[in-house]
Design an enzyme around this catalytic site. Sequence first.
Site, PDB file in Angstrom:
ATOM      1  N   GLU A 192       0.855  -1.189   0.000  1.00 46.83           N
ATOM      2  CA  GLU A 192       0.000   0.000   0.000  1.00 46.83           C
ATOM      3  C   GLU A 192       0.891   1.238   0.000  1.00 46.83           C
ATOM      4  O   GLU A 192       1.766   1.380   0.857  1.00 46.83           O
ATOM      5  CB  GLU A 192      -0.907  -0.027   1.242  1.00 46.83           C
ATOM      6  CG  GLU A 192      -1.919   1.095   1.256  1.00 46.83           C
ATOM      7  CD  GLU A 192      -3.119   0.805   2.154  1.00 46.83           C
ATOM      8  OE1 GLU A 192      -3.384  -0.382   2.455  1.00 46.83           O
ATOM      9  OE2 GLU A 192      -3.793   1.775   2.553  1.00 46.83           O
ATOM     10  N   ASN A 219      -2.940  -1.798   7.743  1.00 44.80           N
ATOM     11  CA  ASN A 219      -4.224  -2.425   7.409  1.00 44.80           C
ATOM     12  C   ASN A 219      -3.920  -3.915   7.342  1.00 44.80           C
ATOM     13  O   ASN A 219      -3.639  -4.470   6.297  1.00 44.80           O
ATOM     14  CB  ASN A 219      -4.753  -1.901   6.078  1.00 44.80           C
ATOM     15  CG  ASN A 219      -5.057  -0.413   6.164  1.00 44.80           C
ATOM     16  OD1 ASN A 219      -5.658   0.046   7.134  1.00 44.80           O
ATOM     17  ND2 ASN A 219      -4.615   0.354   5.183  1.00 44.80           N
ATOM     18  N   GLU A 233     -10.505   4.112   9.506  1.00 41.19           N
ATOM     19  CA  GLU A 233     -10.694   3.784   8.091  1.00 41.19           C
ATOM     20  C   GLU A 233     -11.207   2.358   7.907  1.00 41.19           C
ATOM     21  O   GLU A 233     -10.663   1.573   7.130  1.00 41.19           O
ATOM     22  CB  GLU A 233      -9.384   4.009   7.323  1.00 41.19           C
ATOM     23  CG  GLU A 233      -8.910   5.436   7.438  1.00 41.19           C
ATOM     24  CD  GLU A 233      -7.718   5.784   6.565  1.00 41.19           C
ATOM     25  OE1 GLU A 233      -6.874   4.922   6.336  1.00 41.19           O
ATOM     26  OE2 GLU A 233      -7.667   6.953   6.111  1.00 41.19           O
ATOM     27  N   ARG A 242      -1.721   3.443  17.056  1.00 51.52           N
ATOM     28  CA  ARG A 242      -1.787   4.632  16.198  1.00 51.52           C
ATOM     29  C   ARG A 242      -2.887   5.604  16.615  1.00 51.52           C
ATOM     30  O   ARG A 242      -4.007   5.197  16.956  1.00 51.52           O
ATOM     31  CB  ARG A 242      -1.971   4.235  14.737  1.00 51.52           C
ATOM     32  CG  ARG A 242      -0.736   3.541  14.207  1.00 51.52           C
ATOM     33  CD  ARG A 242      -0.909   3.110  12.794  1.00 51.52           C
ATOM     34  NE  ARG A 242      -0.459   4.084  11.832  1.00 51.52           N
ATOM     35  CZ  ARG A 242      -1.121   4.425  10.735  1.00 51.52           C
ATOM     36  NH1 ARG A 242      -2.327   3.917  10.499  1.00 51.52           N
ATOM     37  NH2 ARG A 242      -0.622   5.266   9.879  1.00 51.52           N
ATOM     38  N   ARG A 289     -12.067  16.792  11.028  1.00 45.82           N
ATOM     39  CA  ARG A 289     -11.274  15.594  11.314  1.00 45.82           C
ATOM     40  C   ARG A 289      -9.979  15.923  12.057  1.00 45.82           C
ATOM     41  O   ARG A 289      -9.462  15.092  12.814  1.00 45.82           O
ATOM     42  CB  ARG A 289     -10.972  14.897   9.979  1.00 45.82           C
ATOM     43  CG  ARG A 289      -9.910  13.865  10.014  1.00 45.82           C
ATOM     44  CD  ARG A 289      -9.792  13.241   8.637  1.00 45.82           C
ATOM     45  NE  ARG A 289      -8.522  12.591   8.428  1.00 45.82           N
ATOM     46  CZ  ARG A 289      -8.083  12.165   7.256  1.00 45.82           C
ATOM     47  NH1 ARG A 289      -8.828  12.330   6.174  1.00 45.82           N
ATOM     48  NH2 ARG A 289      -6.928  11.564   7.135  1.00 45.82           N
ATOM     49  N   LYS A 314       0.847  10.753  13.600  1.00 46.77           N
ATOM     50  CA  LYS A 314       1.312  11.346  12.336  1.00 46.77           C
ATOM     51  C   LYS A 314       1.722  12.798  12.584  1.00 46.77           C
ATOM     52  O   LYS A 314       1.125  13.475  13.420  1.00 46.77           O
ATOM     53  CB  LYS A 314       0.208  11.295  11.280  1.00 46.77           C
ATOM     54  CG  LYS A 314      -0.068   9.881  10.774  1.00 46.77           C
ATOM     55  CD  LYS A 314      -0.952   9.866   9.536  1.00 46.77           C
ATOM     56  CE  LYS A 314      -1.245   8.428   9.124  1.00 46.77           C
ATOM     57  NZ  LYS A 314      -1.970   8.301   7.855  1.00 46.77           N
ATOM     58  N   ASP A 363      -3.047  14.096   7.289  1.00 45.02           N
ATOM     59  CA  ASP A 363      -2.493  12.889   6.671  1.00 45.02           C
ATOM     60  C   ASP A 363      -1.332  13.211   5.729  1.00 45.02           C
ATOM     61  O   ASP A 363      -1.518  13.235   4.520  1.00 45.02           O
ATOM     62  CB  ASP A 363      -3.623  12.178   5.898  1.00 45.02           C
ATOM     63  CG  ASP A 363      -3.275  10.740   5.553  1.00 45.02           C
ATOM     64  OD1 ASP A 363      -2.261  10.248   6.047  1.00 45.02           O
ATOM     65  OD2 ASP A 363      -4.036  10.117   4.806  1.00 45.02           O
ATOM     66  N   GLU A 386       5.092   9.801  13.585  1.00 41.26           N
ATOM     67  CA  GLU A 386       5.066   9.000  12.360  1.00 41.26           C
ATOM     68  C   GLU A 386       5.351   9.925  11.175  1.00 41.26           C
ATOM     69  O   GLU A 386       4.617  10.886  10.938  1.00 41.26           O
ATOM     70  CB  GLU A 386       3.702   8.316  12.206  1.00 41.26           C
ATOM     71  CG  GLU A 386       3.618   7.412  10.992  1.00 41.26           C
ATOM     72  CD  GLU A 386       2.312   6.598  10.928  1.00 41.26           C
ATOM     73  OE1 GLU A 386       1.888   6.052  11.973  1.00 41.26           O
ATOM     74  OE2 GLU A 386       1.722   6.536   9.839  1.00 41.26           O
ATOM     75  N   GLU A 443       3.725   9.405  -0.566  1.00 41.84           N
ATOM     76  CA  GLU A 443       2.342   9.137  -0.974  1.00 41.84           C
ATOM     77  C   GLU A 443       1.644  10.346  -1.602  1.00 41.84           C
ATOM     78  O   GLU A 443       1.105  10.256  -2.706  1.00 41.84           O
ATOM     79  CB  GLU A 443       1.548   8.655   0.242  1.00 41.84           C
ATOM     80  CG  GLU A 443       0.076   8.473  -0.058  1.00 41.84           C
ATOM     81  CD  GLU A 443      -0.738   8.089   1.166  1.00 41.84           C
ATOM     82  OE1 GLU A 443      -0.165   7.822   2.236  1.00 41.84           O
ATOM     83  OE2 GLU A 443      -1.977   8.069   1.039  1.00 41.84           O
ATOM     84  N   TRP A 503     -11.154  19.115   3.570  1.00 44.10           N
ATOM     85  CA  TRP A 503     -11.902  20.115   2.817  1.00 44.10           C
ATOM     86  C   TRP A 503     -11.129  21.407   2.607  1.00 44.10           C
ATOM     87  O   TRP A 503     -10.330  21.824   3.440  1.00 44.10           O
ATOM     88  CB  TRP A 503     -13.210  20.444   3.561  1.00 44.10           C
ATOM     89  CG  TRP A 503     -14.047  19.226   3.849  1.00 44.10           C
ATOM     90  CD1 TRP A 503     -14.210  18.131   3.050  1.00 44.10           C
ATOM     91  CD2 TRP A 503     -14.805  18.974   5.035  1.00 44.10           C
ATOM     92  NE1 TRP A 503     -15.041  17.218   3.657  1.00 44.10           N
ATOM     93  CE2 TRP A 503     -15.426  17.703   4.866  1.00 44.10           C
ATOM     94  CE3 TRP A 503     -15.053  19.691   6.210  1.00 44.10           C
ATOM     95  CZ2 TRP A 503     -16.256  17.139   5.847  1.00 44.10           C
ATOM     96  CZ3 TRP A 503     -15.872  19.137   7.173  1.00 44.10           C
ATOM     97  CH2 TRP A 503     -16.465  17.871   6.992  1.00 44.10           C
TER      98      TRP A 503
HETATM   99  C1  GCU Z   1      -3.496   7.222   4.480  1.00 43.87           C
HETATM  100  C2  GCU Z   1      -3.180   6.309   3.347  1.00 43.87           C
HETATM  101  C3  GCU Z   1      -3.708   4.933   3.581  1.00 43.87           C
HETATM  102  C4  GCU Z   1      -3.207   4.427   4.923  1.00 43.87           C
HETATM  103  C5  GCU Z   1      -3.585   5.413   6.012  1.00 43.87           C
HETATM  104  C6  GCU Z   1      -2.949   5.059   7.332  1.00 43.87           C
HETATM  105  O1  GCU Z   1      -4.847   7.491   4.527  1.00 43.87           O
HETATM  106  O2  GCU Z   1      -3.729   6.824   2.187  1.00 43.87           O
HETATM  107  O3  GCU Z   1      -3.249   4.118   2.543  1.00 43.87           O
HETATM  108  O4  GCU Z   1      -3.744   3.187   5.211  1.00 43.87           O
HETATM  109  O5  GCU Z   1      -3.092   6.675   5.693  1.00 43.87           O
HETATM  110  O6  GCU Z   1      -1.958   5.679   7.654  1.00 43.87           O
HETATM  111  O7  GCU Z   1      -3.439   4.197   8.045  1.00 43.87           O
END
Ligand code: GCU
Length: 848
Positions: A173, A216, A301, A334, A350, A374, A379, A401, A407, A559
């Site tokens: 990812e 994930n 997510e 996290r 957010r 983070k 993000d 982080e 990305e 946004w």
């Molecule tokens: C971002 C990223 C995702 C990732 C997420 C995370 O949103 O686009 O791919 O899973 O961060 O850090 O958990």
Amino acid sequence: MHLLAFSLFAGFVAAESGLAAWLRYAPLSGSQHLHSSLPSHIVALNSTVGSPVYTAGQELHNGIQSIYGKQCNIHHGHWDAASSVVVGTVDEYTKAYGPLHNAPTLIADGYWLSTEGGTIQILGQNERGALYGTFQYLSMLAQGNFTKVAYASNPDAPIRWTNEWDNLDGSIERGFAGPSIFFANGVIVNNLTRVSEYARILASIGINAVVVNNVNANASLLTPQNIQGLGRIADVMRPYGVQVGISLFFASPTSAVQGQANLTTFDPIDESVVAWWTNVTDQIYEKVPDMAGYLVKANSEGQPGPLTYNRTLSQGANLFAKALQPHRGIVMFRAFVYNQLNESDWKADRANAAVDFFKPLDGEFDSNVVIQIKYGPIDFQVREPASPLFANIPQTNTAIELQVTQEYLGQQCHLVYLPPLWKTILDFDMQADDKPSLVRNIVSGERFNKSLGGYAGVVNVGTNETWIGSHLAMSNLYAYGRLAWDPTSDPTSILQDWIRLTFGADPSVVNTITQMSLESWPAYENYSGNLGIQTLTDILYTHFGPNPQSQDGNGYCQWTRADQKSIGMDRTVSNGTGFSGQYPSAVASQYENLATTPDNLLLWFHHVNYTTILKSGISVIQDFYNQHYAGAATAQTFLTQWQSLKGKIDEERYTDQLFRQSFQAGHSLVWRDAIVNFYHNLSSIADSSNRVGNYPHRIEAESMELDGYSIYAVNPFETASNKTAIVTSSNTTAGTASYTLTCGSGTYDVAVNYFDQYGGNSSYVLSINDKTVGNWTANFRPWIGNTEGPRVLGHTPSIYLDGHSAIRVTFSDVTIAMGDVLKIVGTPNGVEKAPLDYVSVLPLGVVD
Ligand code: GCU
């Protein structure tokens, strides 16, 4: 191990593929006379093959031989000889040679390096520290640095990890360098050579653990076969002092993991769940006795977590903490927890989520839990304020982080040297309790007196020999490790060490790459999203090219709230989402007020009219226009700067990076035009310099004479010049676009903007009066001059005509006479119908 290390090393000198990263140990020419300054004997105070001190001995041997051509003898245990280098732990040294005079103060992983006196001493507080000191000494040697030094170096923080977002099927990812080095087809790969090489690279910059699978996560990591595979990974990384960590899927107990019990609940306080995790953890430690710990993404997510059962996030984190505690492992939990929100609610944000979720839990986390935060509240955007969570949980361990993989920042197809960005966060003073509270001193544990804390860098290496997808992007990995060790280090001097180690010490090479790198983040910010509006990429799709509209009208709350008159998120306490109030008071009041908010975060904190005047004296909209033009103009110079290095670095890496700089030069224009046209269209405010919408050198494809081509309305409209492109009328038959040139006779650069979609490799031929100027294929291989790139661009592809697939090819020095006919023949392939956007016939030196 001896043989393995040696054969790796032998491979490194052969080719400049990037595989050896900054550990090339390139021969220093004319260094024969320096032999007397080098040791002749290496004393590695541990004879166990696979121990980091043993590895250090091998590394010294190989490095000195490769750089200087000098063959040293290796000894293990006490050896008295003039002209030796002794490497080991302080304890090993004391046993062999008696107590050290002036013993240095070392903490875990720290080292003492002395090149003064007859014997060079490299002594670690532990074995890992001895290896770190060895790499530091070799870094000096590889740079021809014989300065006499004697110092102790200690890490700023104990946690210096990488996170790899590798899936068990081998995909990664947000990885842009090919498939995983760890996994394929649901299991851990048999051949772990690349993993061992990666561990070596990481050890050389002080990284002490790697979380090998995606946040994930997938429960099937916990099958007996995969647990055994984790043991194999640990075995090949251990000689480099790098530990394994893993990401967990919170609902694993109910996931029917082969070989494990299958429960009906994953409630973190249910006794059967506690027993399940204890049992699995014990199984893992049997195979990986030194596992570093777990990383957990929960209730984020779509991931399950404790909130699924109305338990707190701390109850979820402590479940794992307790299972790990007997093994001295830690949980990185996290803070990236947020819910989707509705944009019609002016106060929804957010950015508030992390503090809202975690602040009430401060003090409730076990001592081996670390909250991984983070750097910014959203993000990994091109510009964010430091996450206020750092200042809000003083009783809790924290780590920052960072993202080494780019990305949102060009996916390794754009040069962006990240340490200056990271430093804005690490050096930011939260002023908690009105005391100095730099973020770096919070995550080191110093500010709030915590014993744990540090750094997690999302790297996402792949099997590509460049490791992360581009040679120049490796400076970010190198700098990540150096900053995690010492966040007060200067990004420029880190960069220059990296350049000398990677490309050699030619001053023009060092100066050029330094200049390009230092200009790269500001340039990217300027053409992607300035004034704190964030990276205006497509947040719903690839996160690569421009799509400002995608930020709004969805639940992700990245946004912009842009309308015809105004733009920006009002995050004030007085009238907005209240986010600014999450900072300690001095910082909060700075951000609360428009006048004291820095321009580069203006639209992050405030919703203003396009006509609002910035501190620079320019309006918001005009600054948008100006900076997007300036950023793209700077990106053009990266190409010419890189071209100035031809012949000064090896052809293989030169050519590979040349393609990327060529791509970036073209794609920065796609970014520039998309963003300025979008806001020009929305605001109806003209660019005072009359650049936006005015392209004197362009020939729109739709205005050419078309045969077998049809006009196509591109969506988002701003990602095509004049909103339209052309595509062949059929999927199989070539089309032709012709145009009789009206420019004066002379020499021009001819640039063609087209789209390179996923799902087809169309081919194109450009000719003038039927004489071929060039031909190319749209297959993610950037193209420059007369050759197609040997390597594929690694960014996330798009199946559409849009800002991700938009790409430019430039043919230099084309002779044209007035009245010549320019023709492009496009042959479709697969779903890709040889799309064309426009042609620019550019007088030399002009870019448009
Ligand atoms: C971002 C990223 C995702 C990732 C997420 C995370 O949103 O686009 O791919 O899973 O961060 O850090 O958990």
